[in-house]
Design a protein around this motif. Structure first.
Motif, PDB file in Angstrom:
ATOM      1  N   ASP A  16      50.885  41.673  47.357  1.00 56.53           N
ATOM      2  CA  ASP A  16      51.897  41.194  48.286  1.00 56.53           C
ATOM      3  C   ASP A  16      51.519  41.527  49.725  1.00 56.53           C
ATOM      4  N   LYS A  17      51.002  42.736  49.950  1.00 57.25           N
ATOM      5  CA  LYS A  17      50.808  43.215  51.323  1.00 57.25           C
ATOM      6  C   LYS A  17      49.395  42.985  51.864  1.00 57.25           C
ATOM      7  N   ARG A  18      48.368  42.924  50.988  1.00 62.35           N
ATOM      8  CA  ARG A  18      46.992  42.938  51.477  1.00 62.35           C
ATOM      9  C   ARG A  18      46.205  41.659  51.191  1.00 62.35           C
ATOM     10  N   TYR A  19      46.721  40.791  50.367  1.00 65.20           N
ATOM     11  CA  TYR A  19      45.934  39.645  49.919  1.00 65.20           C
ATOM     12  C   TYR A  19      46.563  38.359  50.441  1.00 65.20           C
ATOM     13  N   PRO A  20      45.753  37.294  50.624  1.00 67.65           N
ATOM     14  CA  PRO A  20      44.335  37.169  50.237  1.00 67.65           C
ATOM     15  C   PRO A  20      43.401  37.907  51.190  1.00 67.65           C
ATOM     16  N   LEU A  21      42.281  38.368  50.634  1.00 69.03           N
ATOM     17  CA  LEU A  21      41.250  38.998  51.431  1.00 69.03           C
ATOM     18  C   LEU A  21      40.488  37.942  52.220  1.00 69.03           C
ATOM     19  N   ALA A  22      39.686  38.397  53.174  1.00 73.76           N
ATOM     20  CA  ALA A  22      38.878  37.470  53.962  1.00 73.76           C
ATOM     21  C   ALA A  22      37.958  36.667  53.037  1.00 73.76           C
ATOM     22  N   GLY A  23      38.006  35.369  53.169  1.00 78.68           N
ATOM     23  CA  GLY A  23      37.164  34.512  52.341  1.00 78.68           C
ATOM     24  C   GLY A  23      37.838  34.040  51.065  1.00 78.68           C
ATOM     25  N   ASP A  24      38.961  34.643  50.706  1.00 78.92           N
ATOM     26  CA  ASP A  24      39.696  34.231  49.512  1.00 78.92           C
ATOM     27  C   ASP A  24      40.658  33.100  49.836  1.00 78.92           C
ATOM     28  N   GLY A  25      41.044  32.361  48.808  1.00 82.36           N
ATOM     29  CA  GLY A  25      42.110  31.382  48.930  1.00 82.36           C
ATOM     30  C   GLY A  25      43.351  31.892  48.229  1.00 82.36           C
ATOM     31  N   TYR A  26      44.468  31.181  48.374  1.00 81.72           N
ATOM     32  CA  TYR A  26      45.701  31.613  47.714  1.00 81.72           C
ATOM     33  C   TYR A  26      45.608  31.477  46.192  1.00 81.72           C
ATOM     34  N   SER A  27      44.734  30.589  45.701  1.00 81.78           N
ATOM     35  CA  SER A  27      44.567  30.492  44.247  1.00 81.78           C
ATOM     36  C   SER A  27      43.958  31.774  43.686  1.00 81.78           C
ATOM     37  N   ASP A  28      43.179  32.495  44.514  1.00 77.66           N
ATOM     38  CA  ASP A  28      42.639  33.785  44.075  1.00 77.66           C
ATOM     39  C   ASP A  28      43.765  34.799  43.886  1.00 77.66           C
ATOM     40  N   VAL A  29      44.762  34.753  44.759  1.00 79.28           N
ATOM     41  CA  VAL A  29      45.921  35.629  44.616  1.00 79.28           C
ATOM     42  C   VAL A  29      46.658  35.301  43.318  1.00 79.28           C
ATOM     43  N   SER A  30      46.818  34.019  43.032  1.00 77.49           N
ATOM     44  CA  SER A  30      47.514  33.593  41.817  1.00 77.49           C
ATOM     45  C   SER A  30      46.786  34.065  40.564  1.00 77.49           C
ATOM     46  N   GLU A  31      45.460  33.953  40.566  1.00 76.56           N
ATOM     47  CA  GLU A  31      44.684  34.394  39.404  1.00 76.56           C
ATOM     48  C   GLU A  31      44.815  35.902  39.205  1.00 76.56           C
ATOM     49  N   ARG A  32      44.769  36.654  40.300  1.00 80.19           N
ATOM     50  CA  ARG A  32      44.905  38.114  40.189  1.00 80.19           C
ATOM     51  C   ARG A  32      46.309  38.485  39.698  1.00 80.19           C
ATOM     52  N   PHE A  33      47.315  37.796  40.211  1.00 80.93           N
ATOM     53  CA  PHE A  33      48.693  38.051  39.772  1.00 80.93           C
ATOM     54  C   PHE A  33      48.817  37.830  38.271  1.00 80.93           C
ATOM     55  N   SER A  34      48.254  36.738  37.777  1.00 79.51           N
ATOM     56  CA  SER A  34      48.350  36.419  36.350  1.00 79.51           C
ATOM     57  C   SER A  34      47.572  37.414  35.499  1.00 79.51           C
ATOM     58  N   THR A  35      46.431  37.888  36.002  1.00 77.52           N
ATOM     59  CA  THR A  35      45.648  38.882  35.275  1.00 77.52           C
ATOM     60  C   THR A  35      46.436  40.176  35.109  1.00 77.52           C
ATOM     61  N   VAL A  36      47.075  40.616  36.181  1.00 68.41           N
ATOM     62  CA  VAL A  36      47.876  41.844  36.117  1.00 68.41           C
ATOM     63  C   VAL A  36      49.070  41.632  35.185  1.00 68.41           C
ATOM     64  N   LEU A  37      49.679  40.444  35.243  1.00 68.23           N
ATOM     65  CA  LEU A  37      50.822  40.156  34.377  1.00 68.23           C
ATOM     66  C   LEU A  37      50.412  40.198  32.906  1.00 68.23           C
ATOM     67  N   GLY A  38      49.230  39.655  32.597  1.00 65.90           N
ATOM     68  CA  GLY A  38      48.746  39.703  31.220  1.00 65.90           C
ATOM     69  C   GLY A  38      48.546  41.123  30.739  1.00 65.90           C
ATOM     70  N   ASN A  39      47.979  41.981  31.586  1.00 67.13           N
ATOM     71  CA  ASN A  39      47.790  43.385  31.220  1.00 67.13           C
ATOM     72  C   ASN A  39      49.135  44.088  31.069  1.00 67.13           C
ATOM     73  N   TYR A  40      50.083  43.729  31.924  1.00 65.28           N
ATOM     74  CA  TYR A  40      51.414  44.329  31.881  1.00 65.28           C
ATOM     75  C   TYR A  40      52.052  44.115  30.512  1.00 65.28           C
ATOM     76  N   PHE A  41      52.000  42.885  30.035  1.00 65.60           N
ATOM     77  CA  PHE A  41      52.653  42.603  28.763  1.00 65.60           C
ATOM     78  C   PHE A  41      51.820  43.022  27.566  1.00 65.60           C
ATOM     79  N   GLN A  42      50.537  43.251  27.781  1.00 70.35           N
ATOM     80  CA  GLN A  42      49.753  43.867  26.711  1.00 70.35           C
ATOM     81  C   GLN A  42      50.220  45.310  26.497  1.00 70.35           C
ATOM     82  N   GLN A  43      50.485  46.019  27.577  1.00 77.59           N
ATOM     83  CA  GLN A  43      50.996  47.386  27.460  1.00 77.59           C
ATOM     84  C   GLN A  43      52.396  47.397  26.842  1.00 77.59           C
TER      85      GLN A  43
END
Length: 402
Positions: free
Chosen positions: A147-174
């Motif tokens: 929320d506060k630091r992304y996207p990084l330089a050179g990234d697009g907003y789709s990179d933020v979406s992919e990272r969000f979904s990756t964390v969400l997948g790990n969240y529900f695995q736990q």
């Protein structure tokens, strides 16, 4: 990875109890992990070991094979100088007799489908309940950073979406690992004749999860899945979650709705967890465990139903004294809960009869509690009135015969 695959070529199957070697508090102590390693076996599927916030990071991955691997290979391949194969038997029996040791415990692919919290791929430590809670907290930190630091330089907003979904997948695995504690039991491949003399047998083949851990698991699910702020994201973060618009060989850009369907996704995940907790299989296991342990050591069906109802309908059951306003995510969860209990009462789901009776009883209790509440928020008012109407129709529904 190489050691794992070589293990397969040598005849070893997966051992999903390999990750239970160390307590969570030991996982990032490099003085321990450099000597003992991180796991009892490389034949497990091992996730990266990520330290909780405030703890210095230790080893991310194992750097050595484990004691189970050495023991299994010794049994299969130790050179034995004997004139006949039958003469090898006493030596092999002596090796196999070590199987009672905790670090040599074994649980493979077909075992992970049972409610055994000690047998899973991609889990970590001897206390998965605590370790998973650490990872849930880590996920929340990652979302805050997105929320506060992304996207990084050179990234697009789709990179933020992919990272969000990756964390969400790990969240529900736990979360999935946590649910296995409720009505869970561990299964151990133990044969009484293999316990050496002088060694006490500490466990039977089946070992129910202690009731304290089951209650702790329910608290974790309430905090990280069912609570109003369990899956709360800032509007800015949700508006960053853009799809990829890249179209090339092998890519399939999203068409139709392009924004992130946060309501649908959260409700799907909450509903999946709730239906799993109230499934006929789990409820039957809980009833059986009441017979397999002392009464004070069992999580009973009434306690499960009461805990879920109190946590999901907190605004009604434990009002805070201020004008009631039930959020949209909570309204969706409460409807899911009502749907599940309705299906039980109307015999649309196969559950133990005691569970069906309790579902009827909890709906009747909820109906009484709903009579005493009101709200000036139109969403909430409509939700409460419609809920009461549905409950009363369910309670008064005629029984259908064959």
């Amino acid at each position: 990875i190489i050691a794992h695959e070589v293990g397969h070529t040598l005849g070893l199957r997966h051992n999903f109890r390999g990750s239970t070697l160390l307590a969570p508090q030991e996982m990032n102590n490099t003085e321990i992990t450099k000597n003992k390693g991180l796991t009892t076996s490389v034949m497990d599927y091992i996730p990266p070991n990520i330290a909780p916030q405030g703890t210095k990071q230790g080893d991310y991955f194992p750097s050595m094979v484990g004691p189970y691997d050495e023991w299994a290979i010794k049994y299969g391949y130790i050179p034995i100088k004997t004139s006949t194969p039958i003469a090898e038997k006493p030596i092999l029996e002596e090796i196999a007799a070590q199987s009672y040791k905790p670090e040599l415990s074994y649980s493979t692919d077909e075992d992970v489908y049972d409610l055994d919290p000690t047998a899973d791929a991609w889990d970590n430590s001897s206390n998965v309940l605590l370790y998973s809670q650490w990872q849930l907290n880590n996920s929340r930190v990652m979302w805050e950073r997105l929320d506060k630091r992304y996207p990084l330089a050179g990234d697009g907003y789709s990179d933020v979406s992919e990272r969000f979904s990756t964390v969400l997948g790990n969240y529900f695995q736990q979360i999935y690992y946590t649910t296995k504690y409720i009505g869970g039991q561990s299964f151990y491949r133990i044969h009484p004749s293999e316990i050496p003399s002088g060694v006490s047998q500490h466990r039977l083949p089946f070992e129910p999860v202690p009731v304290e851990e089951q209650r702790q698991a329910l608290e974790t699910l309430q905090k990280y899945v069912f609570a109003e702020d369990a899956l709360s994201f800032s509007p800015e973060l949700l508006n960053k979650l853009a799809p990829s618009r890249w179209r090339h060989w092998g890519s399939s850009p999203r068409v139709g709705r392009l924004d992130f369907p946060i309501h649908d996704l959260v409700l799907l995940m909450q509903g999946s967890v709730l239906r799993d907790l109230l499934s006929g299989d789990r409820l039957s296991r809980l009833k059986d465990i009441e017979l397999k342990t002392k009464p004070e050591n069992a999580l009973t069906l009434p306690e499960l139903f009461d805990t879920l109802q109190s946590g999901i309908w907190t605004e009604v059951i434990k009002p805070k004294g201020k004008p009631m306003k039930i959020s949209s995510l909570r309204r969706g969860l409460q409807r899911q809960y009502l749907d599940i209990l309705t299906a039980m009462v109307l015999r649309k789901e196969s559950v133990p009869e005691d569970a069906r009776t309790l579902a009827w009883y909890k709906l009747k209790q909820l109906d009484e509690q709903l009579k005493g509440v009101n709200s000036e928020d139109e969403y909430t008012k409509a939700h409460l009135l419609e809920t009461r109407d549905r409950i009363e129709k369910v309670l008064n529904a005629p029984l259908q015969g064959n």
